[in-house]
Design a protein around this motif. Structure first.
Motif, short mmCIF file in Angstrom:
data_model
loop_
_atom_site.label_atom_id
_atom_site.label_comp_id
_atom_site.label_asym_id
_atom_site.label_seq_id
_atom_site.Cartn_x
_atom_site.Cartn_y
_atom_site.Cartn_z
N SER A 28 -5.59 3.05 -6.10
CA SER A 28 -6.06 1.93 -7.34
C SER A 28 -4.37 0.87 -6.88
O SER A 28 -3.13 2.04 -6.30
CB SER A 28 -5.89 2.21 -8.50
N CYS A 29 -4.41 0.20 -7.39
CA CYS A 29 -3.20 -0.56 -7.29
C CYS A 29 -2.59 -1.18 -9.15
O CYS A 29 -3.07 -2.03 -9.29
CB CYS A 29 -3.00 -0.99 -6.47
N ALA A 30 -1.62 -0.17 -9.67
CA ALA A 30 -1.08 -1.20 -10.92
C ALA A 30 -0.32 -2.05 -10.83
O ALA A 30 1.14 -1.20 -9.80
CB ALA A 30 -0.74 0.46 -11.93
N THR A 82 -4.72 -4.01 -12.81
CA THR A 82 -5.20 -2.82 -11.81
C THR A 82 -6.50 -4.08 -11.18
O THR A 82 -6.79 -4.53 -11.46
CB THR A 82 -5.62 -1.33 -12.49
N TYR A 95 -8.46 -2.59 -7.77
CA TYR A 95 -9.04 -1.37 -6.51
C TYR A 95 -9.51 -1.76 -5.66
O TYR A 95 -9.51 -2.71 -4.98
CB TYR A 95 -10.47 -1.03 -7.89
#
Length: 123
Positions: free
Chosen positions: A21-23, A77, A79
């Motif tokens: 994940s990348c927020a 976010t 993914y």
């Protein structure tokens, strides 16, 4: 300014799966193209996958059919679902943002980068 924070890396056996994940925060996420890159020890940082604001996607040949990139605009976010992992997928995985929004594999086009998350695949 954009801040990116990756999570979800770890140790997995060959054939297993992980979801990264990348927020994103600090600037409208919805108009940026988002990409995943990876860097193995002693190697260049290579393109893995990218997704545009309209959710068009493109993958490196080595991961096509095994990895899936997606985005949730409501959660800011992106993914990376990684299936059928191989030892050669072992690397630090980085999330990146390209504010222009175009689909691109070129590393220098991405203006912002996360700190990276380690993925290790054992044989």
């Amino acid at each position: 300014q954009v801040q990116l924070v990756e999570s979800g890396g770890g140790l997995v056996q060959a054939g297993g799966s992980l979801r990264l994940s990348c927020a994103a925060s600090g600037r409208p996420f919805s108009t940026s193209a988002m990409g995943w890159f990876r860097q193995a020890p002693g190697k260049e940082r290579d393109f893995v996958a990218t997704i545009t604001p309209s959710s068009s996607t493109y993958y490196a040949g080595s991961v096509k059919g095994r990895f899936t990139i997606s985005r949730d605009t409501g959660k800011n976010t992106v993914y990376l679902q990684m299936n059928s992992l191989k030892p050669e997928d072992t690397a630090v995985y980085y999330c990146a943002a390209a504010l222009g929004g175009s689909l691109t594999t070129i590393r220098s086009v991405y203006e912002y980068w996360g700190q990276g998350t380690q993925v290790t695949v054992s044989s």
